[in-house]
Design a protein around this motif. Structure first.
Motif, PDB file in Angstrom:
ATOM      1  N   TRP A 193      25.001 -19.494 -45.773  1.00 35.48           N
ATOM      2  CA  TRP A 193      25.134 -20.859 -46.307  1.00 35.48           C
ATOM      3  C   TRP A 193      26.598 -21.254 -46.357  1.00 35.48           C
ATOM      4  O   TRP A 193      26.969 -22.351 -45.930  1.00 35.48           O
ATOM      5  CB  TRP A 193      24.487 -20.919 -47.684  1.00 35.48           C
ATOM      6  CG  TRP A 193      24.768 -22.202 -48.424  1.00 35.48           C
ATOM      7  CD1 TRP A 193      25.852 -22.487 -49.199  1.00 35.48           C
ATOM      8  CD2 TRP A 193      23.953 -23.370 -48.440  1.00 35.48           C
ATOM      9  NE1 TRP A 193      25.757 -23.761 -49.700  1.00 35.48           N
ATOM     10  CE2 TRP A 193      24.615 -24.333 -49.254  1.00 35.48           C
ATOM     11  CE3 TRP A 193      22.738 -23.711 -47.850  1.00 35.48           C
ATOM     12  CZ2 TRP A 193      24.083 -25.594 -49.488  1.00 35.48           C
ATOM     13  CZ3 TRP A 193      22.222 -24.967 -48.092  1.00 35.48           C
ATOM     14  CH2 TRP A 193      22.883 -25.898 -48.896  1.00 35.48           C
ATOM     15  N   HIS A 194      27.441 -20.379 -46.898  1.00 38.07           N
ATOM     16  CA  HIS A 194      28.862 -20.694 -47.012  1.00 38.07           C
ATOM     17  C   HIS A 194      29.529 -20.779 -45.635  1.00 38.07           C
ATOM     18  O   HIS A 194      30.529 -21.481 -45.476  1.00 38.07           O
ATOM     19  CB  HIS A 194      29.563 -19.658 -47.879  1.00 38.07           C
ATOM     20  CG  HIS A 194      29.160 -19.708 -49.330  1.00 38.07           C
ATOM     21  ND1 HIS A 194      29.275 -20.846 -50.091  1.00 38.07           N
ATOM     22  CD2 HIS A 194      28.626 -18.762 -50.156  1.00 38.07           C
ATOM     23  CE1 HIS A 194      28.840 -20.614 -51.316  1.00 38.07           C
ATOM     24  NE2 HIS A 194      28.436 -19.364 -51.385  1.00 38.07           N
ATOM     25  N   GLN A 195      28.963 -20.065 -44.659  1.00 34.92           N
ATOM     26  CA  GLN A 195      29.500 -20.129 -43.306  1.00 34.92           C
ATOM     27  C   GLN A 195      28.897 -21.297 -42.515  1.00 34.92           C
ATOM     28  O   GLN A 195      29.165 -21.451 -41.330  1.00 34.92           O
ATOM     29  CB  GLN A 195      29.206 -18.815 -42.567  1.00 34.92           C
ATOM     30  CG  GLN A 195      29.915 -17.614 -43.158  1.00 34.92           C
ATOM     31  CD  GLN A 195      29.393 -16.295 -42.606  1.00 34.92           C
ATOM     32  OE1 GLN A 195      28.537 -16.263 -41.710  1.00 34.92           O
ATOM     33  NE2 GLN A 195      29.900 -15.195 -43.124  1.00 34.92           N
ATOM     34  N   LEU A 246      22.706 -12.175 -48.175  1.00 36.87           N
ATOM     35  CA  LEU A 246      22.984 -12.548 -46.785  1.00 36.87           C
ATOM     36  C   LEU A 246      22.769 -14.043 -46.577  1.00 36.87           C
ATOM     37  O   LEU A 246      23.535 -14.701 -45.855  1.00 36.87           O
ATOM     38  CB  LEU A 246      22.082 -11.752 -45.838  1.00 36.87           C
ATOM     39  CG  LEU A 246      22.497 -10.311 -45.564  1.00 36.87           C
ATOM     40  CD1 LEU A 246      21.378  -9.557 -44.849  1.00 36.87           C
ATOM     41  CD2 LEU A 246      23.771 -10.265 -44.729  1.00 36.87           C
ATOM     42  N   ALA A 247      21.729 -14.593 -47.206  1.00 29.84           N
ATOM     43  CA  ALA A 247      21.465 -16.031 -47.094  1.00 29.84           C
ATOM     44  C   ALA A 247      22.622 -16.829 -47.688  1.00 29.84           C
ATOM     45  O   ALA A 247      23.042 -17.854 -47.128  1.00 29.84           O
ATOM     46  CB  ALA A 247      20.155 -16.381 -47.798  1.00 29.84           C
ATOM     47  N   TYR A 297      23.058 -22.638 -41.353  1.00 29.01           N
ATOM     48  CA  TYR A 297      21.928 -22.951 -42.219  1.00 29.01           C
ATOM     49  C   TYR A 297      20.609 -22.388 -41.693  1.00 29.01           C
ATOM     50  O   TYR A 297      19.745 -21.984 -42.483  1.00 29.01           O
ATOM     51  CB  TYR A 297      21.836 -24.466 -42.405  1.00 29.01           C
ATOM     52  CG  TYR A 297      23.105 -25.056 -42.954  1.00 29.01           C
ATOM     53  CD1 TYR A 297      23.551 -24.735 -44.230  1.00 29.01           C
ATOM     54  CD2 TYR A 297      23.890 -25.917 -42.183  1.00 29.01           C
ATOM     55  CE1 TYR A 297      24.730 -25.265 -44.729  1.00 29.01           C
ATOM     56  CE2 TYR A 297      25.065 -26.458 -42.679  1.00 29.01           C
ATOM     57  CZ  TYR A 297      25.477 -26.123 -43.952  1.00 29.01           C
ATOM     58  OH  TYR A 297      26.648 -26.641 -44.441  1.00 29.01           O
ATOM     59  N   GLU A 298      20.438 -22.355 -40.386  1.00 25.96           N
ATOM     60  CA  GLU A 298      19.203 -21.786 -39.849  1.00 25.96           C
ATOM     61  C   GLU A 298      19.113 -20.302 -40.176  1.00 25.96           C
ATOM     62  O   GLU A 298      18.047 -19.810 -40.576  1.00 25.96           O
ATOM     63  CB  GLU A 298      19.136 -21.999 -38.336  1.00 25.96           C
ATOM     64  CG  GLU A 298      17.836 -21.484 -37.727  1.00 25.96           C
ATOM     65  CD  GLU A 298      17.810 -21.583 -36.215  1.00 25.96           C
ATOM     66  OE1 GLU A 298      16.724 -21.374 -35.628  1.00 25.96           O
ATOM     67  OE2 GLU A 298      18.871 -21.844 -35.609  1.00 25.96           O
ATOM     68  N   ASN A 299      20.213 -19.566 -40.026  1.00 25.33           N
ATOM     69  CA  ASN A 299      20.206 -18.147 -40.356  1.00 25.33           C
ATOM     70  C   ASN A 299      19.986 -17.930 -41.843  1.00 25.33           C
ATOM     71  O   ASN A 299      19.291 -16.989 -42.249  1.00 25.33           O
ATOM     72  CB  ASN A 299      21.521 -17.500 -39.920  1.00 25.33           C
ATOM     73  CG  ASN A 299      21.635 -17.374 -38.419  1.00 25.33           C
ATOM     74  OD1 ASN A 299      20.621 -17.277 -37.722  1.00 25.33           O
ATOM     75  ND2 ASN A 299      22.841 -17.393 -37.893  1.00 25.33           N
TER      76      ASN A 299
END
Length: 708
Positions: free
Chosen positions: A175-177, A170-171, A180-182
């Motif tokens: 990241w690719h989306q 999920l991280a 960055y906080e999520n």
């Protein structure tokens, strides 16, 4: 347990797959191996599930029974493409997907882990977490899995590994989306589970590395949110402080795992600065300067000068001036000292400092602007305004609309009153063992200047320069206007000199000796010193009138650092003289910002600084007192709020004043020595009126009133 899977998905084949495709998919699945950390029990559970799916689909009779069980009555037409239905395979697939709500399989304890691993491989990460959560929270009995203690312990670690893998994937998605906080939150969730379970330490190291890689992007994202809240900004600054700690400070040579080289990190830091307010930078770099750090100390000076000028607080410029005296041992900062003296109304000192500078190009520029004048003050004023415009203001958030006029600064009543009370301190000889001794007597920052205030007030913490190497003897004739990079170069290239004194120090000492002559006799009286300041202000007012009636002006072409990270484009600032209207949405954000700040200020950390930029006096002073009482009682509060805006009104006679009416549901828990006190806790539904005042283009709350 029912798991949302079907045998076709397990093998990764379409509904109309032929036997050859099914057999090939089965072989491919069997040779695929999960993470090496999985136990043999987990690998066997996964393989048994694949074998079960294959055994059902490879047999025509069992496959038909399975299709009839989970598919609608027209399954045969959908899958085989015959009967009376006239449709393509794509249409059949679409119909099948919309006709099957959620096909499931019933798995026992032996196959449950394999089913979760299969969902993980299929990208159903959220589903894995939802199913596993019931086991992690103890809602599902483990006895249904196995009665063997060793086998159960192995199963539990495999379950943890599956959950961690879901969080990590999920991280990666986030990241690719570019969320960055999520991405960071998912990594932190995985790390928290591993820390609690005390397993897979090598995966924790991988997570830590990923967290440091995402950290600079997360900082920029938090600071550039369209409606960034106080909590977001504090989180970003805390993350930046972690980066600085990992690297050993701004000038540090340590390498963290962010992937940024030293040059990349400096460009990144310059980018971050443009999204921080002067107060945020002052607090950050004042703490950073204690390492010690010349660069952080200079950045602290910049923040103090900007705050002093914009907020009309000369006492902050006095702080900056005292720090610059000691920075001059390591770099030529006479221009900055001269600007501070100018803003404090000390014209003679400003001109003397300017003449000592080795920044010949800048000094010549000032002299050209002062042609026709008996002194350099006109050029210095114009240079100061250009310095703010081109070099300083762009390095801070939300200063694009602030006035650059030195004349407006001196015309401000608060500045006039403050300058009357700032008497020039007598400069004692510098203690070589304590080079910060001269910084102990500068006046502190105050919210309001009154007639009764004096200059004998305690000082604020100052940057620690006691560990910095001795100044170098390098020729400074070709040095440029001091900035972050030049400070770094100066610190790196400095060589100790124990017997000789640099030219800049000699000239500074000579200048100080001349200024100390009158203070050694009758001018020690504070009353006479005050009269001198008043006379200087009168002279300076005359000079200002002459300067601002000249038509000559010039701009310095000062370059700014390049950005490291591409940021989303922000809306251009509207060049309009009208103020932004106080809309219901803005009002909601304002009230929520105050309630968040109150929760931080009254919480266990007593973050009084959270109230800055949210409240104005008298409410600010009242809440500072409330927090002081809580601290003395070893008590704190926790809040939960729900806000609905019911009315927004701007004073038609004075658009600098407004009020908001809001319905606030507030739940507060009171803790004394860490123990909840239910008698002092409460939950109320209130109608509150907030009285606002606009300061520096920002709405602040100056009073509140509970209506009912």
């Amino acid at each position: 347990m029912q798991i949302p899977l079907d045998y076709y998905r397990i093998l990764g084949v379409p509904l109309q797959a032929e036997d050859d495709l099914i057999n090939q998919a089965f072989e491919d699945r069997m040779v695929q191996m999960p993470r090496s950390e999985y136990s043999q029990y987990a690998i066997a559970s996964r393989q048994n599930l694949i074998k079960l799916a294959h055994s059902v689909l490879q047999n025509e009779e069992s496959r038909q029974q399975y299709d009839d069980q989970i598919f609608p009555s027209n399954a045969e037409a959908i899958i085989n493409g015959d009967g009376d239905m006239d449709m393509s395979i794509d249409d059949a697939m679409t119909l099948s997907e919309t006709s099957i709500p959620n096909p499931t399989i019933d798995v026992d304890g032996d196959l449950l882990l394999g089913a979760l691993m299969m969902l993980q491989e299929l990208g159903e990460y959220e589903l894995v977490l939802n199913i596993a959560q019931s086991f992690l929270e103890g809602k599902e009995p483990l006895e249904q899995i196995s009665s063997d203690t060793n086998e159960l312990q192995s199963w539990w670690q495999d379950l943890i590994l599956t959950v961690i893998s879901a969080y990590l994937d999920l991280a990666k998605e986030k990241w690719h989306q570019k969320e960055y906080e999520n991405a960071s939150l998912y990594l932190l969730s995985a790390d928290a589970i591993l820390e609690q379970q005390n397993v897979f330490n090598h995966i924790r190291q991988e997570i830590d590395s990923d967290l440091q890689k995402v950290r600079p992007y997360e900082i920029i994202e938090l600071l550039t949110k369209p409606r960034s809240q106080l909590v977001d900004r504090q989180k970003a600054i805390a993350l930046l402080q972690k980066m600085l700690d990992s690297r050993g400070g701004i000038e540090g040579q340590k390498q963290d795992q962010s992937g940024l080289t030293t040059d990349d990190f400096l460009r990144f830091l310059q980018e971050v600065r443009t999204h921080l307010s002067p107060l945020e930078q002052e607090e950050l770099f004042k703490q950073e300067s204690q390492r010690p750090s010349l660069a952080a100390t200079y950045l602290t000076v910049n923040a103090l000068i900007v705050r002093g000028f914009v907020e009309r607080k000369p006492e902050l410029i006095v702080q900056a001036e005292n720090i610059l005296v000691h920075l001059n041992q390591y770099q030529d900062v006479y221009l900055e000292q001269s600007i501070c003296s100018l803003l404090l109304g000390n014209i003679t000192k400003a001109e003397n400092l300017l003449n000592q500078s080795y920044e010949t190009e800048k000094v010549d520029y000032i002299k050209n602007l002062s042609q026709g004048s008996p002194d350099l003050v006109p050029g210095l004023i114009l240079y100061t305004e250009n310095w703010f415009k081109n070099e300083i203001f762009p390095q801070f958030k939300n200063l694009d609309r602030e006035s650059l006029s030195v004349q407006e600064y001196f015309n401000n009543p608060r500045v006039e009153k403050a300058l009357e009370q700032i008497a020039p301190p007598e400069m004692p000889p510098m203690d070589e063992e304590d080079p910060l001794s001269l910084l102990k007597d500068y006046p502190p920052e105050t919210d309001d200047i009154t007639e009764e205030e004096t200059t004998s007030t305690p000082s604020l913490p100052t940057p620690n320069l006691s560990k910095i190497p001795e100044p170098s003897e390098e020729d400074n004739e070709d040095s440029e206007l001091l900035d972050l990079s030049s400070f770094l170069e100066a610190e790196i290239d400095t060589e100790e000199s124990e017997e000789e004194t640099s030219p800049s120090m000699e000239s500074m000492e000579d200048d100080n000796d001349e200024e100390d002559i009158p203070s050694s006799t009758s001018f020690k009286s504070s009353l006479i010193g005050l009269l001198i300041v008043v006379v200087l202000l009168g002279i300076f007012s005359t000079l200002l009138y002459r300067v601002f009636n000249q038509t000559d002006s010039g701009d310095l072409q000062l370059s700014l650092g390049e950005s490291l990270i591409e940021l989303p484009e922000e809306l251009p600032n509207q060049e309009s003289t009208t103020e932004e209207p106080l809309s219901p949405q803005t009002a909601l954000e304002l009230v929520n910002g105050w309630l968040e700040a109150k929760a931080l200020a009254t919480g266990p950390d007593y973050n009084v600084g959270a109230l800055e930029g949210v409240l104005a006096d008298p409410l600010l002073s009242i809440w500072r007192g409330n927090i002081s009482i809580l601290r003395n009682d070893a008590a704190y509060r926790r809040y939960e709020h729900d806000v609905t805006i019911e009315g927004v009104n701007v004073n038609p006679q004075n658009n600098m004043e407004a009020n908001i009416t809001a319905r606030v549901r507030e739940r507060s828990q009171y803790f004394n020595n860490g123990v909840l006190d239910n008698q002092r806790s409460y939950e109320e539904n209130l109608l509150v009126r907030y009285d606002l005042i606009r300061v520096n283009n920002r709405w602040l709350i100056r009073n509140t009133q509970i209506i009912n």
